[in-house]
Design an enzyme around this catalytic site. Structure first.
Site, PDB file in Angstrom:
ATOM      1  N   LYS A 141       6.343   7.847 131.611  1.00  0.00           N
ATOM      2  CA  LYS A 141       5.542   6.651 131.289  1.00  0.00           C
ATOM      3  C   LYS A 141       4.396   7.003 130.339  1.00  0.00           C
ATOM      4  CE  LYS A 141       3.331   2.628 133.405  1.00  0.00           C
ATOM      5  NZ  LYS A 141       3.935   1.739 132.399  1.00  0.00           N
ATOM      6  N   PHE A 189      16.037  -1.484 122.348  1.00  0.00           N
ATOM      7  CA  PHE A 189      17.317  -1.538 123.089  1.00  0.00           C
ATOM      8  C   PHE A 189      17.835  -0.182 123.547  1.00  0.00           C
ATOM      9  CE2 PHE A 189      20.990  -0.147 120.427  1.00  0.00           C
ATOM     10  CZ  PHE A 189      20.321   0.180 119.269  1.00  0.00           C
ATOM     11  N   HIS A 235       4.587   6.161 139.155  1.00  0.00           N
ATOM     12  CA  HIS A 235       5.665   5.945 138.190  1.00  0.00           C
ATOM     13  C   HIS A 235       6.334   7.261 137.814  1.00  0.00           C
ATOM     14  CE1 HIS A 235       3.883   1.950 137.662  1.00  0.00           C
ATOM     15  NE2 HIS A 235       5.033   1.599 137.100  1.00  0.00           N
TER      16      HIS A 235
HETATM   17  N1  LIG Z   1       7.250  -5.792 132.745  1.00  0.00           N
HETATM   18  C1  LIG Z   1       8.120  -5.053 133.422  1.00  0.00           C
HETATM   19  O1  LIG Z   1       8.697  -5.496 134.428  1.00  0.00           O
HETATM   20  C2  LIG Z   1       8.412  -3.665 132.973  1.00  0.00           C
HETATM   21  C3  LIG Z   1       7.754  -3.164 131.895  1.00  0.00           C
HETATM   22  N2  LIG Z   1       8.010  -1.917 131.444  1.00  0.00           N
HETATM   23  C4  LIG Z   1       7.330  -1.532 130.221  1.00  0.00           C
HETATM   24  O2  LIG Z   1       8.275  -1.620 129.167  1.00  0.00           O
HETATM   25  C5  LIG Z   1       7.969  -0.664 128.150  1.00  0.00           C
HETATM   26  C6  LIG Z   1       9.196   0.185 127.879  1.00  0.00           C
HETATM   27  O3  LIG Z   1       9.466   0.998 128.998  1.00  0.00           O
HETATM   28  P1  LIG Z   1      10.687   2.029 129.007  1.00  0.00           P
HETATM   29  O4  LIG Z   1      11.937   1.297 128.715  1.00  0.00           O
HETATM   30  O5  LIG Z   1      10.561   2.831 130.226  1.00  0.00           O
HETATM   31  O6  LIG Z   1      10.280   2.942 127.746  1.00  0.00           O
HETATM   32  P2  LIG Z   1      11.245   3.820 126.804  1.00  0.00           P
HETATM   33  O7  LIG Z   1      10.350   4.829 126.154  1.00  0.00           O
HETATM   34  O8  LIG Z   1      12.424   4.280 127.556  1.00  0.00           O
HETATM   35  O9  LIG Z   1      11.748   2.768 125.707  1.00  0.00           O
HETATM   36  C7  LIG Z   1      10.999   2.314 124.624  1.00  0.00           C
HETATM   37  C8  LIG Z   1      11.955   2.128 123.467  1.00  0.00           C
HETATM   38  O10 LIG Z   1      11.283   1.482 122.396  1.00  0.00           O
HETATM   39  C9  LIG Z   1      11.673   2.121 121.176  1.00  0.00           C
HETATM   40  N3  LIG Z   1      10.618   1.896 120.189  1.00  0.00           N
HETATM   41  C10 LIG Z   1       9.526   2.653 119.919  1.00  0.00           C
HETATM   42  N4  LIG Z   1       8.785   2.065 118.974  1.00  0.00           N
HETATM   43  C11 LIG Z   1       9.425   0.911 118.655  1.00  0.00           C
HETATM   44  C12 LIG Z   1       9.158  -0.133 117.747  1.00  0.00           C
HETATM   45  N5  LIG Z   1       8.082  -0.109 116.936  1.00  0.00           N
HETATM   46  N6  LIG Z   1      10.007  -1.181 117.699  1.00  0.00           N
HETATM   47  C13 LIG Z   1      11.130  -1.200 118.455  1.00  0.00           C
HETATM   48  N7  LIG Z   1      11.442  -0.238 119.343  1.00  0.00           N
HETATM   49  C14 LIG Z   1      10.599   0.801 119.429  1.00  0.00           C
HETATM   50  C15 LIG Z   1      11.835   3.578 121.559  1.00  0.00           C
HETATM   51  O11 LIG Z   1      12.648   4.260 120.666  1.00  0.00           O
HETATM   52  P3  LIG Z   1      12.306   5.816 120.343  1.00  0.00           P
HETATM   53  O12 LIG Z   1      11.964   6.474 121.633  1.00  0.00           O
HETATM   54  O13 LIG Z   1      13.534   6.314 119.738  1.00  0.00           O
HETATM   55  O14 LIG Z   1      11.133   5.759 119.411  1.00  0.00           O
HETATM   56  C16 LIG Z   1      12.493   3.462 122.924  1.00  0.00           C
HETATM   57  O15 LIG Z   1      13.890   3.366 122.812  1.00  0.00           O
HETATM   58  C17 LIG Z   1       6.742   0.109 128.675  1.00  0.00           C
HETATM   59  O16 LIG Z   1       5.578  -0.457 128.140  1.00  0.00           O
HETATM   60  C18 LIG Z   1       6.796  -0.122 130.173  1.00  0.00           C
HETATM   61  O17 LIG Z   1       5.548  -0.028 130.780  1.00  0.00           O
HETATM   62  C19 LIG Z   1       8.906  -1.115 132.059  1.00  0.00           C
HETATM   63  C20 LIG Z   1       9.570  -1.544 133.173  1.00  0.00           C
HETATM   64  C21 LIG Z   1       9.387  -2.862 133.710  1.00  0.00           C
HETATM   65  O1  LIG Z   2       6.741   1.946 132.628  1.00  0.00           O
HETATM   66  C1  LIG Z   2       7.344   1.452 133.620  1.00  0.00           C
HETATM   67  O2  LIG Z   2       8.328   1.992 134.136  1.00  0.00           O
HETATM   68  C2  LIG Z   2       6.828   0.205 134.185  1.00  0.00           C
HETATM   69  N1  LIG Z   2       5.916  -0.434 133.536  1.00  0.00           N
HETATM   70  C3  LIG Z   2       5.295  -1.649 133.934  1.00  0.00           C
HETATM   71  C4  LIG Z   2       3.841  -1.400 134.255  1.00  0.00           C
HETATM   72  O3  LIG Z   2       3.189  -0.632 133.526  1.00  0.00           O
HETATM   73  O4  LIG Z   2       3.334  -1.996 135.206  1.00  0.00           O
HETATM   74  C5  LIG Z   2       6.058  -2.356 135.026  1.00  0.00           C
HETATM   75  C6  LIG Z   2       6.635  -1.446 136.056  1.00  0.00           C
HETATM   76  O5  LIG Z   2       5.589  -0.920 136.800  1.00  0.00           O
HETATM   77  C7  LIG Z   2       7.455  -0.340 135.412  1.00  0.00           C
END
Ligand SMILES: NC(=O)C1=CN([C@@H]2O[C@H](COP(=O)(O)OP(=O)(O)OC[C@H]3O[C@@H](n4cnc5c(N)ncnc54)[C@H](OP(=O)(O)O)[C@@H]3O)[C@@H](O)[C@H]2O)C=CC1
Ligand SMILES: O=C(O)C1=N[C@H](C(=O)O)C[C@H](O)C1
EC number: 1.17.1.8
Length: 261
Positions: A155, A9, A151
């Site tokens: 990432k 979150f 990206h």
């Molecule tokens: N399917 C879609 O449409 C999309 C997918 N994504 C994907 O979503 C994922 C997250 O992206 P993004 O929000 O940019 O990444 P972030 O790094 O901003 O967020 C990830 C979060 O997860 C926390 N975290 C790490 N380990 C754990 C754990 N074991 N359990 C719970 N929380 C944990 C981190 O906390 P801390 O850093 O404090 O460890 C951090 O707050 C990526 O894999 C990305 O590719 C992203 C955008 C769109």
């Molecule tokens: O890490 C991101 O930001 C995103 N991750 C997903 C991916 O790996 O395809 C979805 C989107 O591209 C954003």
């Protein structure tokens, strides 16, 4: 109301998702999870001071029941998180990338045993879902293709889940083929990008970018480029909301938002 827990979150997607869940009258935020969280309640965070939602920082300590587990964490954690969610009969709605084919097979099996709906979506943006469908359709006629995904520079994984899924969808409709000159040689390793069944995938990481993909097709004297752009993480939210709303009507783990649209 649909009870929701958001894992990850505090992250970029987790924050946008938490806000969307709090603002949507159909949903109730009943818990949030992040391994690095030190708060006990979300109201300890200035922006959420009028809310009352427990914060968890260890899976085993999650003692609330949600209908839906939304996961935007990290590739190294998502498999264990989703297994945990399924074991507690919470429907996973997962955007986190990095699940392997073996992981998916196991999670599908577990969901089936629980008769539980769930969704793994490589991309929740409608423009990306359409891009993948158009690319798959195009590859039937123009089998020479390269993918460029772009990206933000925070990432963790490359190539993106969306690029990999695009390549997998294309591979379903075309014979594997070697592209480019069979005698080509990289004078700088990696110059031709990653290879998936003959397709090349190139990953760009730059500040200022959010999430973008181009699929380039070349034919005899012609070319087609399909491109989508997510300029803001809000672009993923209508897809996440649809998934949360509809997943309770399903009894299996689905891959791809298109299965719910
Ligand atoms: N399917 C879609 O449409 C999309 C997918 N994504 C994907 O979503 C994922 C997250 O992206 P993004 O929000 O940019 O990444 P972030 O790094 O901003 O967020 C990830 C979060 O997860 C926390 N975290 C790490 N380990 C754990 C754990 N074991 N359990 C719970 N929380 C944990 C981190 O906390 P801390 O850093 O404090 O460890 C951090 O707050 C990526 O894999 C990305 O590719 C992203 C955008 C769109
Ligand atoms: O890490 C991101 O930001 C995103 N991750 C997903 C991916 O790996 O395809 C979805 C989107 O591209 C954003």
């Amino acid at each position: 109301m649909i009870k929701v827990l958001v894992a990850g979150f505090k992250g970029r997607m987790g924050t946008t998702t938490t806000n969307m869940i709090l603002e949507n009258p159909l949903f109730e935020l009943v818990g949030v999870y992040s391994t690095s969280a030190t708060e006990k309640n979300i109201n300890e965070i200035a922006e959420y001071k009028s809310e009352n939602v427990p914060v968890f920082n260890e899976l085993e300590k999650i003692n609330i029941k949600a209908d839906v587990w939304i996961d935007f964490t990290i590739p190294g954690a998502v498999f264990e998180n989703v297994k945990f969610a399924i074991s507690k009969h919470m429907s996973p709605v997962v955007g986190t990338t990095g699940l392997t084919e073996d992981n998916l097979t196991e999670l599908k099996k577990l969901s089936k045993l629980e008769k539980l709906g769930g969704l793994i979506a490589p991309n929740f943006g409608i423009s990306a879902v359409l891009l993948m469908q158009f690319a798959q359709q195009t590859a039937k006629y123009l089998p020479d293709v390269e993918i460029i995904e772009m990206h933000h520079d925070k990432k963790l994984d490359a190539p993106s889940g969306t690029a990999l899924n695009t390549a997998k969808l294309i591979a379903k409709v075309r014979q594997p083929k070697v592209q480019g000159n069979p005698n080509e040689r990289e004078t700088l390793p990696g110059a031709r990008g990653a290879e998936f069944e003959g397709m090349r995938i190139h990953s760009v990481r730059l500040p200022g970018y959010v999430a973008h993909e181009q699929v380039l097709f070349g034919g005899n004297g012609e070319a087609l480029t399909i491109r989508q752009d997510s300029f803001d993480r809000i672009s993923f939210m209508s897809g996440v909301a649809v998934a949360v709303e509809k997943i309770g009507t399903r009894e299996e783990l689905l891959v791809g938002l298109e299965n719910l649209l």
